[in-house]
Design an enzyme around this catalytic site. Structure first.
Site, PDB file in Angstrom:
ATOM      1  N   MET A 153       0.854  -1.200   0.000  1.00  0.00           N
ATOM      2  CA  MET A 153       0.000   0.000   0.000  1.00  0.00           C
ATOM      3  C   MET A 153       0.888   1.248   0.000  1.00  0.00           C
ATOM      4  SD  MET A 153      -3.447  -0.939   2.020  1.00  0.00           S
ATOM      5  CE  MET A 153      -2.886  -0.654   3.679  1.00  0.00           C
ATOM      6  N   GLY A 154       2.159   1.084  -0.394  1.00  0.00           N
ATOM      7  CA  GLY A 154       3.052   2.231  -0.519  1.00  0.00           C
ATOM      8  C   GLY A 154       3.591   2.724   0.812  1.00  0.00           C
TER       9      GLY A 154
ATOM     10  N   LEU B  17       6.764   3.167   1.431  1.00  0.00           N
ATOM     11  CA  LEU B  17       7.644   2.008   1.590  1.00  0.00           C
ATOM     12  C   LEU B  17       8.718   2.236   2.645  1.00  0.00           C
ATOM     13  CD1 LEU B  17       8.072   1.191  -2.189  1.00  0.00           C
ATOM     14  CD2 LEU B  17       6.380   0.275  -0.582  1.00  0.00           C
TER      15      LEU B  17
ATOM     16  N   GLY C 263      11.072  -2.757   5.582  1.00  0.00           N
ATOM     17  CA  GLY C 263      10.351  -4.036   5.578  1.00  0.00           C
ATOM     18  C   GLY C 263       9.912  -4.389   4.156  1.00  0.00           C
ATOM     19  N   HIS C 264       9.292  -3.432   3.451  1.00  0.00           N
ATOM     20  CA  HIS C 264       8.881  -3.678   2.059  1.00  0.00           C
ATOM     21  C   HIS C 264      10.108  -3.959   1.188  1.00  0.00           C
ATOM     22  CE1 HIS C 264       5.580  -0.746   3.352  1.00  0.00           C
ATOM     23  NE2 HIS C 264       4.885  -1.796   2.964  1.00  0.00           N
TER      24      HIS C 264
ATOM     25  N   ASP D  40       2.472  -9.349   9.369  1.00  0.00           N
ATOM     26  CA  ASP D  40       1.032  -9.551   9.148  1.00  0.00           C
ATOM     27  C   ASP D  40       0.760 -11.050   9.093  1.00  0.00           C
ATOM     28  OD1 ASP D  40       0.290  -6.717   8.764  1.00  0.00           O
ATOM     29  OD2 ASP D  40       1.714  -6.875   7.130  1.00  0.00           O
TER      30      ASP D  40
ATOM     31  N   SER E 271       4.191   1.110   8.191  1.00  0.00           N
ATOM     32  CA  SER E 271       3.882   2.475   7.740  1.00  0.00           C
ATOM     33  C   SER E 271       3.177   3.235   8.862  1.00  0.00           C
ATOM     34  CB  SER E 271       2.983   2.442   6.506  1.00  0.00           C
ATOM     35  OG  SER E 271       3.579   1.627   5.524  1.00  0.00           O
ATOM     36  N   ARG E 272       2.435   2.524   9.705  1.00  0.00           N
ATOM     37  CA  ARG E 272       1.662   3.181  10.774  1.00  0.00           C
ATOM     38  C   ARG E 272       2.563   3.702  11.893  1.00  0.00           C
ATOM     39  NH1 ARG E 272      -2.567  -0.606   9.160  1.00  0.00           N
ATOM     40  NH2 ARG E 272      -4.295   0.692   8.438  1.00  0.00           N
TER      41      ARG E 272
HETATM   42  O1  PAF Z   1      -0.109  -5.873   3.734  1.00  0.00           O
HETATM   43  C1  PAF Z   1      -0.530  -4.947   2.994  1.00  0.00           C
HETATM   44  O2  PAF Z   1       0.161  -3.931   2.769  1.00  0.00           O
HETATM   45  C2  PAF Z   1      -1.912  -5.052   2.366  1.00  0.00           C
HETATM   46  O3  PAF Z   1      -2.800  -5.699   3.216  1.00  0.00           O
HETATM   47  C3  PAF Z   1      -1.877  -5.726   0.975  1.00  0.00           C
HETATM   48  C4  PAF Z   1      -1.410  -7.160   1.042  1.00  0.00           C
HETATM   49  C5  PAF Z   1      -0.968  -4.932   0.036  1.00  0.00           C
HETATM   50  C6  PAF Z   1      -3.298  -5.727   0.375  1.00  0.00           C
HETATM   51  O4  PAF Z   1      -3.787  -4.433   0.218  1.00  0.00           O
END
Ligand code: PAF
Length: 270
Positions: free
Chosen positions: A20-21, A23, A26-27, A140, A176-177
């Site tokens: 969800m951007g 970044l 972690g991403h 997650d 991100s939060r």
């Molecule tokens: O983990 C996330 O960032 C979101 O839940 C995902 C997997 C991109 C789906 O919107």
């Protein structure tokens, strides 16, 4: 770097990192893993409205597309997929998928509809990107278990590659939060990792009662000023609550620090 999804040669392995951007490392660790393991690396950025509840932070969810694109280009991503709201949910949209039961426990209990939104958007993204592998972070944990079940139940060929949680120097899981936390809350937020660490020490010293492990985690979180949403010991495969920890259980937590809800988890045995 291409900013759309192109038709691909199926002899090449396509890896996919849905995001969800906004970044963070972690991403980017998922992107690195994807590049190491696949011929083509595709990253999507889409803030999915369907996974936010009516009182949640969709409008304020952090976004920085320019910076995200710079980072993805630096990390050698081949394609970035940036669907619009209209691409994903055109007017009159009515089709939803849900992994029953598992979507309404743990985070799903306090975020009704969240996993239905996640499952639906991920299924749509997989149809569009057609990857053989999808890279997901273990922070997650429930999301990953639910999506694995979705892929299995719907006979999809994509395999999920689970990747380790990436942490800040003081142990806070990257998210991100975390950007919502003020300086004082950022210090309080250490309690999630500390609670998991303390439960792990207790388990490794021979305590396996979930009650005792949850109690120690709860005390650490409350002492730091955090408000637990839930602290649960679950079976790592079925997400069912368990009374005793073993090699196939996981301690999962969701904690409010101020108004920000953070999650973390650990396999106490590893
Ligand atoms: O983990 C996330 O960032 C979101 O839940 C995902 C997997 C991109 C789906 O919107």
């Amino acid at each position: 770097m291409q900013k759309s999804v192109a038709r691909r040669d199926r002899s090449q392995v396509t890896g996919f990192v849905p995001t969800m951007g906004f970044l963070h490392q972690g991403h980017l660790s998922l992107v690195e893993r994807c590049r190491e393991n696949c011929d083509i690396c595709v990253v999507s950025i889409f803030v999915n409205p369907a996974q936010f509840g009516p009182k949640e932070d969709l409008a304020n969810y952090p976004r920085d597309l320019e910076q995200d694109l710079k980072l993805l280009s630096k990390y050698g991503v081949d394609q970035v997929f940036l669907p619009t709201q209209e691409d994903m949910y055109p007017s009159g949209y009515r089709t939803w998928v849900e992994v029953e039961g598992w979507s309404s426990i743990l985070c799903g209990a306090s975020r009704p509809g969240h996993f239905r939104g996640v499952a639906t958007v991920v299924l749509k993204l997989l149809h569009l990107v057609q990857p053989q592998k999808m890279f997901m972070g273990s922070k997650d944990f429930q999301q990953t278990v639910i999506l694995e079940k979705l892929l299995q139940d719907l006979n999809l060929e994509t395999r999920i590659i689970r990747c380790p949680i990436v942490r800040e120097a003081d142990g806070l899981a990257m998210s991100s939060r975390n950007s919502y936390l003020n300086a004082e809350q950022r210090i309080q937020a250490r309690c999630l990792f500390q609670a998991l660490q303390q439960a792990k020490i207790l388990y490794q010293q021979g305590t396996n009662s979930s009650q005792a492990l949850i109690q120690v985690a709860r005390e650490i979180i409350s002492a730091a000023g955090g408000r637990p949403d839930y602290i649960k010991l679950v079976d790592a495969t079925t997400l069912e609550e368990r009374d005793e920890a073993d090699d196939n259980t996981r301690l999962l937590l969701a904690v409010f620090i101020g108004t920000t809800r953070l999650i973390d988890n650990d396999a106490l045995s590893a």
